[in-house]
Design a protein around this motif. Structure first.
Motif, mmCIF file in Angstrom:
data_model
loop_
_atom_site.group_PDB
_atom_site.id
_atom_site.type_symbol
_atom_site.label_atom_id
_atom_site.label_comp_id
_atom_site.label_asym_id
_atom_site.label_seq_id
_atom_site.Cartn_x
_atom_site.Cartn_y
_atom_site.Cartn_z
ATOM 1 N N MET A 391 0.825 -1.207 0.000
ATOM 2 C CA MET A 391 0.000 0.000 0.000
ATOM 3 C C MET A 391 0.862 1.261 0.000
ATOM 4 S SD MET A 391 -2.818 -2.010 0.814
ATOM 5 C CE MET A 391 -3.066 -2.393 2.508
ATOM 6 N N GLY A 392 1.987 1.195 -0.705
ATOM 7 C CA GLY A 392 2.918 2.314 -0.700
ATOM 8 C C GLY A 392 2.358 3.578 -1.322
ATOM 9 N N LYS A 393 1.358 3.467 -2.197
ATOM 10 C CA LYS A 393 0.769 4.658 -2.807
ATOM 11 C C LYS A 393 -0.287 5.306 -1.927
ATOM 12 C CE LYS A 393 1.495 3.282 -7.635
ATOM 13 N NZ LYS A 393 0.847 3.020 -8.947
ATOM 14 N N VAL A 394 -0.677 4.608 -0.879
ATOM 15 C CA VAL A 394 -1.756 5.111 -0.019
ATOM 16 C C VAL A 394 -1.237 5.461 1.369
ATOM 17 C CG1 VAL A 394 -3.976 4.542 1.034
ATOM 18 C CG2 VAL A 394 -3.479 3.792 -1.314
ATOM 19 N N LEU A 395 -0.519 4.552 1.984
ATOM 20 C CA LEU A 395 -0.083 4.742 3.367
ATOM 21 C C LEU A 395 1.228 5.513 3.425
ATOM 22 C CD1 LEU A 395 -0.746 1.139 4.738
ATOM 23 C CD2 LEU A 395 -2.280 3.115 4.858
ATOM 24 N N PRO A 396 1.421 6.262 4.473
ATOM 25 C CA PRO A 396 2.748 6.867 4.678
ATOM 26 C C PRO A 396 3.787 5.759 4.807
ATOM 27 C CG PRO A 396 1.362 7.119 6.627
ATOM 28 C CD PRO A 396 0.467 6.609 5.546
ATOM 29 N N GLU A 397 5.033 6.082 4.532
ATOM 30 C CA GLU A 397 6.064 5.054 4.401
ATOM 31 C C GLU A 397 6.206 4.203 5.652
ATOM 32 O OE1 GLU A 397 10.848 4.704 3.305
ATOM 33 O OE2 GLU A 397 9.769 6.598 3.051
ATOM 34 N N TYR A 398 6.175 4.830 6.814
ATOM 35 C CA TYR A 398 6.358 4.052 8.044
ATOM 36 C C TYR A 398 5.234 3.050 8.248
ATOM 37 C CZ TYR A 398 2.989 7.362 10.074
ATOM 38 O OH TYR A 398 1.883 8.122 10.339
ATOM 39 N N PRO A 554 1.317 15.485 2.440
ATOM 40 C CA PRO A 554 1.787 15.519 3.836
ATOM 41 C C PRO A 554 0.795 14.790 4.736
ATOM 42 C CG PRO A 554 1.898 17.699 2.843
ATOM 43 C CD PRO A 554 1.123 16.845 1.897
ATOM 44 N N THR A 555 1.292 14.027 5.667
ATOM 45 C CA THR A 555 0.425 13.279 6.572
ATOM 46 C C THR A 555 0.840 13.503 8.011
ATOM 47 O OG1 THR A 555 1.817 11.304 6.459
ATOM 48 C CG2 THR A 555 0.021 11.464 4.863
ATOM 49 N N VAL A 556 -0.133 13.385 8.888
ATOM 50 C CA VAL A 556 0.094 13.454 10.330
ATOM 51 C C VAL A 556 -0.672 12.303 10.956
ATOM 52 C CG1 VAL A 556 -0.227 14.774 12.434
ATOM 53 C CG2 VAL A 556 0.414 15.944 10.314
ATOM 54 N N GLY A 557 0.016 11.485 11.769
ATOM 55 C CA GLY A 557 -0.621 10.340 12.393
ATOM 56 C C GLY A 557 -0.634 10.429 13.897
ATOM 57 N N VAL A 558 -1.733 10.007 14.502
ATOM 58 C CA VAL A 558 -1.877 9.934 15.957
ATOM 59 C C VAL A 558 -2.273 8.498 16.288
ATOM 60 C CG1 VAL A 558 -3.053 10.815 17.984
ATOM 61 C CG2 VAL A 558 -2.619 12.341 16.037
ATOM 62 N N PHE A 559 -1.468 7.835 17.137
ATOM 63 C CA PHE A 559 -1.691 6.423 17.413
ATOM 64 C C PHE A 559 -1.841 6.181 18.908
ATOM 65 C CE2 PHE A 559 -1.117 4.499 13.289
ATOM 66 C CZ PHE A 559 -0.427 5.478 12.586
ATOM 67 N N ALA A 560 -2.463 5.071 19.234
ATOM 68 C CA ALA A 560 -2.649 4.647 20.625
ATOM 69 C C ALA A 560 -2.560 3.127 20.677
ATOM 70 C CB ALA A 560 -3.983 5.134 21.158
ATOM 71 N N LYS A 561 -2.493 2.612 21.885
ATOM 72 C CA LYS A 561 -2.404 1.178 22.073
ATOM 73 C C LYS A 561 -3.746 0.528 21.746
ATOM 74 C CE LYS A 561 -1.171 -2.332 25.493
ATOM 75 N NZ LYS A 561 -0.742 -2.587 26.894
ATOM 76 N N GLN A 604 4.988 10.234 14.251
ATOM 77 C CA GLN A 604 5.246 10.005 12.841
ATOM 78 C C GLN A 604 5.746 8.581 12.599
ATOM 79 O OE1 GLN A 604 4.495 11.801 10.377
ATOM 80 N NE2 GLN A 604 3.816 13.613 11.457
ATOM 81 N N GLN A 605 6.506 8.029 13.515
ATOM 82 C CA GLN A 605 6.993 6.668 13.346
ATOM 83 C C GLN A 605 7.043 5.975 14.695
ATOM 84 O OE1 GLN A 605 10.645 6.136 11.321
ATOM 85 N NE2 GLN A 605 9.839 6.727 9.325
ATOM 86 N N ARG A 606 6.582 4.744 14.684
ATOM 87 C CA ARG A 606 6.669 3.893 15.871
ATOM 88 C C ARG A 606 6.803 2.464 15.407
ATOM 89 N NH1 ARG A 606 2.160 5.163 20.295
ATOM 90 N NH2 ARG A 606 3.180 3.281 21.092
ATOM 91 N N ASP A 607 7.322 1.614 16.278
ATOM 92 C CA ASP A 607 7.502 0.225 15.891
ATOM 93 C C ASP A 607 6.181 -0.525 15.863
ATOM 94 O OD1 ASP A 607 10.594 0.051 17.772
ATOM 95 O OD2 ASP A 607 10.204 0.640 15.684
ATOM 96 N N ASN A 608 5.222 -0.104 16.660
ATOM 97 C CA ASN A 608 3.946 -0.805 16.732
ATOM 98 C C ASN A 608 2.821 0.205 16.601
ATOM 99 O OD1 ASN A 608 2.017 -2.752 17.110
ATOM 100 N ND2 ASN A 608 2.078 -2.625 19.345
ATOM 101 N N TYR A 609 1.956 -0.048 15.643
ATOM 102 C CA TYR A 609 0.829 0.864 15.410
ATOM 103 C C TYR A 609 -0.454 0.089 15.668
ATOM 104 C CZ TYR A 609 4.636 3.296 13.129
ATOM 105 O OH TYR A 609 5.839 3.906 12.871
ATOM 106 N N ILE A 614 -4.793 8.845 10.680
ATOM 107 C CA ILE A 614 -3.815 9.499 9.812
ATOM 108 C C ILE A 614 -4.539 10.584 9.017
ATOM 109 C CG2 ILE A 614 -2.127 9.192 7.964
ATOM 110 C CD1 ILE A 614 -3.242 6.135 9.787
ATOM 111 N N PHE A 615 -4.064 11.813 9.128
ATOM 112 C CA PHE A 615 -4.655 12.946 8.417
ATOM 113 C C PHE A 615 -3.818 13.248 7.173
ATOM 114 C CE2 PHE A 615 -5.685 13.548 12.927
ATOM 115 C CZ PHE A 615 -7.067 13.711 12.873
ATOM 116 N N TYR A 616 -4.477 13.447 6.047
ATOM 117 C CA TYR A 616 -3.826 13.834 4.799
ATOM 118 C C TYR A 616 -4.164 15.300 4.533
ATOM 119 C CZ TYR A 616 -2.945 8.876 3.920
ATOM 120 O OH TYR A 616 -2.499 7.577 4.014
#
Length: 662
Positions: A391-398, A554-561, A604-609, A614-616
């Protein structure tokens, strides 16, 4: 006197009737003159006497009438005898004629057959002329010719032997044409958009007559389960039943409605309450916009009042495969329809290796589905794509990299940054040569490299095709002409919030089909509802998206457990449906109440999502949102995009999705 009476009795009915009429006429004349006529004695004098001339005239008239009646009676009796004798001779000689010597005469099922005549008892017909015919059997004056001998023979066989030759029954009701010549609402294409439009038309116009023309042999069905839930079914006959268990365990069919929901196409014109008919296995090849009619591939024409084009798209293929030859094409699947699912399921049970080319939604879903079967059937599953991750064309690289690791855990060998140079068939195997020199061998290829909108009707219809996005160019009301609409994958529409777009997802087909159906019945509504789409990498990881989701933005991601309820399985258990867009409603898209739990800093990057949003962004405005393992919050995302406002702190916006609540 007795002799005269005897002769009169022997006269045929016609002569007796004529004589009787004469006598009745004389009697009426007597009554009109006031009494009986007294005829004076004969006057032998040659001179005139009282009433002598009238008597002579009367005698002449009576004599002439008697003579004419006698002549007519004689001729009638002779003619009857001659014709009767001819009938008897013909009947007596018929068994000889039909003994098998005359075989050149073809059978006519509309007349009594030869076998019927020979089965008639000859003895019975030959004894009939012995008996003198009754006087009443003479023909009527209007029809002096007697019935044909064949008719008499047929009549006799009906009372003696059954008819051996079955004559086709005559139906008083004329047969209806298979293809109706006119359809008030004509829908070209039998996919999700057409069905949604038909349902919308019938909702607003209960008596509407809707005809769906589709190239497929199936009734309208949903496509998402073909690459998702159907592959996880435990039922060995799933390819026949096409029923599957959703992630929540509930069973359903991929068909929107059972066959009983539809009426026969030939009954559409006479349906009192209207209905929806499906004309399957037919293709519209020409469209006459001015004449309001279309031509099918068998030259049949159908006129319409209003028309919807929902032709969808056709799977793209790689040029390297197309020019590789017949043997390579026979071992390549372009996944799109029910038949493709059935054939690929069979291949997965027989082949030792399958290579999936494409890293988008379809390719990644099929890779995970087949990867689950790899251990069971000893199947090698490979997925190759030119991007760095799934999904490289849709998702941010991480997030794309994380997804790639997830796919690998499903038993898939992922080959990233792979550009196919050529494909050859050698030693009963396919050899895929990449541009960097790598060589991959496999038994079967699945090409999942996108969809090409089907715009074949554009030329004959004179409709505009968008040069940037492809598809039929329509306005915000999905209208291409005054009485022609376009919906689904083939529509390049004007989004009043995000501009001109073309979307290839299930929910868009539902939304655009529903809107087109409403507008076909006079609603005149613009496309403002933001359709969503979703993808599941098995029952444990999935996401929902809306708007423009392009990894180049440009994307901004907010993640939680994540918790146990943050999975596609849990989402379907809560909504009650495996097609999550069906649980979306306009009414719930109101201003949400933000969570009071403080949100962490933007990540922006974490080992576990586990889960997140994710905002575009485009010009600092949110134009797309992905909900990663966050479900049943799409109305909130829809409202954010609809408002089109700049947000100084997306951390605060993330609170609206309550992702920090357990």
């Amino acid at each position: 006197m007795l002799t005269c009476r005897s002769v009169w009795r022997k006269l045929p009915p016609l002569a007796r009737a004529s004589s009787t009429l004469c006598r009745v006429g004389v009697r009426r004349a007597v009554l009109n003159n006031g009494g009986p006529v007294r005829v004076p004695a004969a006057n032998m004098s040659t001179g005139p006497s009282g009433g002598g001339r009238e008597k002579q005239l009367y005698v002449a008239l009576v004599g002439a009438a008697t003579l004419a009646g006698g002549v007519y009676a004689y001729r009638t009796v002779k003619g009857d005898q001659r014709r009767y004798q001819e009938r008897i001779d013909d009947i007596s000689s018929r068994p000889l004629k039909l003994s098998g010597k005359q075989t050149d005469e073809p059978l006519n099922l509309s007349e009594p057959s030869a076998t019927e005549a020979t089965e008639t008892p000859v003895e019975a017909t030959e004894t009939e002329p012995v008996a003198e015919p009754e006087p009443e059997a003479a023909p009527a004056p209007e029809e002096p010719t007697p019935p044909a001998p064949e008719a008499e023979a047929a009549a006799s066989t009906e009372t003696t032997e059954p008819v051996p030759v079955e004559t086709p029954a005559v139906d008083a009701t004329p047969a209806l044409p298979e293809v109706p010549s006119h359809a008030p609402y004509l829908l070209i294409g039998g996919g999700t958009a057409s069905f949604a439009a038909a349902r919308s038309i019938r909702a607003r116009d209960p008596g509407a007559k809707v005809l769906i023309v589709t190239e497929e042999s199936e009734f309208p069905y949903m496509r998402p389960p073909l690459s998702k839930e159907l592959w996880f079914s435990d039922d060995s006959s799933v390819t026949e039943t096409l029923r599957f268990k959703q992630w929540n365990g509930k069973e359903r069919s991929i068909y929107f409605q059972p066959p009983s929901f539809y009426i026969q196409a030939e009954e559409l014109a006479s349906a009192e309450n209207g209905g929806v008919a499906v004309l399957s296995g037919r293709k519209v090849v020409h469209m006459d916009v001015r004449g309001n009619k279309v031509k099918l591939d068998d030259d049949t024409e159908i006129s319409y009042d209003k028309c919807l084009i929902a032709t969808g798209g056709v799977p793209r293929n790689l040029q390297a495969i197309e020019r590789a030859g017949e043997e390579v094409m026979k071992r390549t699947t372009l996944f799109r329809k029910i038949d493709d699912f059935k054939s690929l399921d069979k291949v997965s049970r027989e082949a030792k290796s399958i290579a999936i080319i494409g890293g988008g939604f379809l390719g990644s879903e099929l890779a995970c589905a087949l990867g689950r079967k790899s251990s069971e059937f000893g199947l090698e599953v490979m997925q190759m794509f030119p991007e760095k991750g799934n999904m490289g064309k849709v998702l941010p690289e991480y997030l794309s990299n994380w997804t790639t690791e997830k796919v690998k855990k499903e038993g898939v060998q992922v080959i990233a940054e792979a550009l196919v140079k050529s494909v050859t068939f050698k030693d009963d195997r396919l050899e895929i040569k990449l541009r960097d020199g790598r060589l991959v061998q496999t038994d079967h290829i699945v090409a999942a490299v996108g969809l090409e909108p089907n715009v074949d009707l554009a030329k004959s219809a004179g409709l505009e095709v968008d040069s940037d996005f492809g598809g039929f160019r329509v306005n915000a009301e999905l209208q291409a002409r005054s009485n022609i609409w376009v919906a689904g994958d083939a529509a390049c529409f004007y989004d009043i919030r995000l501009g001109r777009r073309r979307v290839e997802h299930h929910d868009h087909a539902v939304v655009s089909g529903r809107l087109a159906g409403e507008n076909m019945t006079g609603a005149n509504k613009p496309y403002w509802h933001q359709s969503m789409f979703w993808s599941d990498l098995g029952p444990d990881v999935g996401y929902e998206a809306i708007g423009i989701v392009d990894s180049s933005l440009p994307t901004v991601g907010v993640f939680a457990k994540a918790t146990a309820k943050d999975t596609p399985r849990a989402a379907t258990e809560e909504s009650g449906t495996g097609i999550r867009s069906e649980s979306e409603t306009e009414e719930t898209a109101v201003s949400p109440v933000a969570s009071s739990t403080p949100a962490p800093a933007l990540v922006q990057q974490r080992d576990n999502y586990g889960k997140g949003v994710i905002f575009y962004l485009r010009d600092k405005v949110v134009v797309g949102i992905i909900l990663w393992n966050v479900f049943n919050r799409m109305p909130v995302a829809r409202k954010i995009i609809k408002d089109g406002e700049e947000h100084a702190d997306l951390n605060e916006v993330a609170k609206l999705f309550n992702i920090h609540e357990d």
